[in-house]
Design an enzyme around this catalytic site. Structure first.
Site, short mmCIF file in Angstrom:
data_model
loop_
_atom_site.label_atom_id
_atom_site.label_comp_id
_atom_site.label_asym_id
_atom_site.label_seq_id
_atom_site.Cartn_x
_atom_site.Cartn_y
_atom_site.Cartn_z
N GLU A 118 0.82 -1.20 0.00
CA GLU A 118 0.00 0.00 0.00
C GLU A 118 0.86 1.25 0.00
OE1 GLU A 118 -3.97 -0.23 2.27
OE2 GLU A 118 -2.62 -1.64 3.22
N CYS A 171 3.36 8.52 0.89
CA CYS A 171 3.73 7.65 2.02
C CYS A 171 4.03 6.26 1.46
CB CYS A 171 2.59 7.62 3.04
SG CYS A 171 2.95 6.57 4.45
N CYS A 178 4.38 -6.20 8.90
CA CYS A 178 5.42 -5.73 9.83
C CYS A 178 5.54 -6.73 10.97
CB CYS A 178 5.07 -4.35 10.38
SG CYS A 178 6.39 -3.64 11.39
N CYS A 182 3.48 -3.46 17.17
CA CYS A 182 2.98 -2.41 18.05
C CYS A 182 1.48 -2.65 18.26
CB CYS A 182 3.22 -1.04 17.42
SG CYS A 182 4.97 -0.75 17.10
N CYS A 185 -1.39 -0.69 16.14
CA CYS A 185 -1.20 -0.50 14.69
C CYS A 185 -1.84 -1.64 13.90
CB CYS A 185 0.29 -0.43 14.40
SG CYS A 185 0.69 -0.45 12.64
N GLY A 229 5.38 -1.50 7.38
CA GLY A 229 6.70 -2.07 7.64
C GLY A 229 7.64 -1.17 8.41
N LEU A 285 8.36 7.58 19.16
CA LEU A 285 8.57 7.48 20.61
C LEU A 285 7.31 6.91 21.29
CD1 LEU A 285 10.31 8.08 23.10
CD2 LEU A 285 9.42 10.43 23.08
N CYS A 405 -2.23 6.99 9.32
CA CYS A 405 -1.13 6.31 10.01
C CYS A 405 -1.64 5.07 10.73
CB CYS A 405 -0.55 7.22 11.09
SG CYS A 405 0.32 8.62 10.46
#
Ligand code: SAH
Ligand code: SF4
Length: 414
Positions: A118, A171, A178, A182, A185, A229, A285, A405
């Site tokens: 994507e 983007c 990935c 996280c 996500c 990723g 972060l 995001c």
């Protein structure tokens, strides 16, 4: 197996999936730099200046079919095809357009391990990549249909006459899925399918430049390596793609930003890159301390915040360059005023010019997180600014088409 077609000392190393065509499947010219293309042509008994013609056709004119490279003789075009060469650029197979003008593409990467990745096009920027946090939407067209699936065809390809953007951000994905996992996500839910090659990373960019008839050098286009990723877990291919985009496509590394979740060996390698040949750096972060970060980003167990900060301190910045810290605001988890003061303290510890981009959590199915209120995000930003840290709230782009995001997981509905 990875083969290299240019000598180790050429400084132009582009890893390839396969340097020569096999018996069954063709090999791609896309992804090879000028030196590698000259090598291919030498193998066909052709002079090296023909490589410049291919560079011009593939990387500047966005031609995606050998038979259309009219600067090459018909004989040579036929010979390359018979030998099993194709351009092999990744192609947009599906496009979704948001009410805010953002477009999300499914891009097909051919080859033995064909995959879909994507890529997102954000006309007039994402409000974060320029560093000013601005999000001027006035360039978006009123005629854009909300959440409308549009076919990726010549009919929908923009021409310069119909251009309705003044600057844009692309983007780009670096892996299919990935492995970092996280907890907030959507991409993490795919797991890691495979790394993308340099040609597949750069190819997403060229496919999108082609679609929007972008004139490199004249139009303002930024790249953010913030798609699917973790770029620093595919470091060689990622940096080879950057070199290809800089040397062959002509894009400026100063208009590129790479984001990492904090892969310390990757940051260390990045710190060794020539400053004029590397993107800007953003660090996800996302939490004020190790305890909270560990709970939402398992990678923190391997590389805690202090090790990431130490690595960041080793990066030599260009004049006026700043490090970006990205910070996802998770309602009730990372968005308290005391968290902002902790974040300010961490950012100060880098001793580097820095800014913080705040991203309110973009929702997805089967998550138990909450998106904070705009007011909470504003207060968090104000607390950082009061501590002397420049901070911006990144406006979500394309949430309605799963393009924002952390929302990239090859959703086929828009
Ligand atoms: N893998 C890299 C780059 C891609 S993610 C990284 O993690 O840095 C780009 C940014 O989106 C990261 O800062 C990440 O923390 C953030 N992000 C991930 N999921 C999100 C979500 N659901 N809402 C808002 N931001 C998210
Ligand atoms: Fe991977 Fe980045 Fe998503 Fe974490 S936030 S799972 S590193 S894509």
């Amino acid at each position: 197996m990875m083969l290299r077609v240019v000598p180790e000392n050429s400084g132009q190393l582009v890893p390839l999936d396969r340097a020569v065509p096999g018996n069954e499947s063709p090999a791609s010219l896309f992804g090879l730099d000028a030196a590698a293309l000259a090598g291919v042509l030498a193998g066909e008994g052709e002079p090296s200046w023909r490589a410049d013609q291919i560079v011009e056709a593939v990387y500047h004119q966005y031609i995606s079919d050998i038979s259309s490279i009219t600067t090459l003789s018909l004989d040579l075009r036929r010979k390359l095809a018979v030998r099993g060469w194709q351009i092999g650029r990744p192609e947009i197979t599906k496009a979704f357009r948001s009410a805010d003008g953002t477009e999300r593409y499914l891009i097909h990467c051919a080859g033995p391990k064909a995959e879909t990745v994507e890529t997102v096009w954000m006309p007039d920027g994402d409000g974060g990549e320029t560093g000013d946090g601005s999000n001027d939407e006035s360039g978006a067209s009123d005629e854009i249909r909300a959440s409308d699936e549009i076919r990726a065809s010549d009919e929908t390809r923009a021409s310069n006459e119909t251009k309705d953007w003044r600057r844009a951000t692309i983007c780009v994905s670096s892996q299919v899925g990935c492995a970092v996992n996280c907890q907030f996500c959507l991409t993490a839910k795919l797991g890691l399918q495979r790394n993308l090659t340099a040609g597949e990373i750069a190819g997403q960019v060229v496919a999108v430049l082609d679609r929007h008839a972008v004139r490199v050098g004249r139009d303002r286009v930024n790249l953010v390596f913030m798609g699917m990723g973790e770029p620093f877990l595919n470091y060689d291919n990622f940096m080879a793609a950057v070199r290809l985009l800089v040397h062959e496509v002509g894009l400026s590394p100063q208009r590129m930003t790479v984001s990492t979740s904090g892969v310390v060996p990757g940051i260390d390698r990045f710190a060794q890159e020539p400053p004029d040949l590397r993107p800007k750096l953003a660090i996800s972060l996302n939490a004020p301390d190790d305890k909270i970060r560990e709970a939402i980003m398992p990678i923190n167990r391997k590389w805690p915040i202090s090790s990431v900060i130490d690595a960041v301190r080793r990066v030599r910045l260009r004049p006026r360059e700043r490090i970006t810290f990205e910070y996802v605001l998770l309602g009730g988890v990372t968005d308290r005023p005391e968290h902002a003061r902790e974040v300010a303290r961490l950012v100060r510890r880098t001793g580097l010019p820095a800014k913080v981009n705040l991203i309110a959590w973009n929702p997805g199915p089967d998550f138990h997180y909450a998106t904070p209120k705009q007011e909470t995000a504003e207060q968090f930003r104000a607390a950082l600014v009061a501590e002397g840290i420049p901070a911006y709230i990144r406006q979500p782009r394309g949430r309605d088409i799963f393009a924002a995001c952390g929302q990239l997981k090859r959703t086929v509905e828009g």
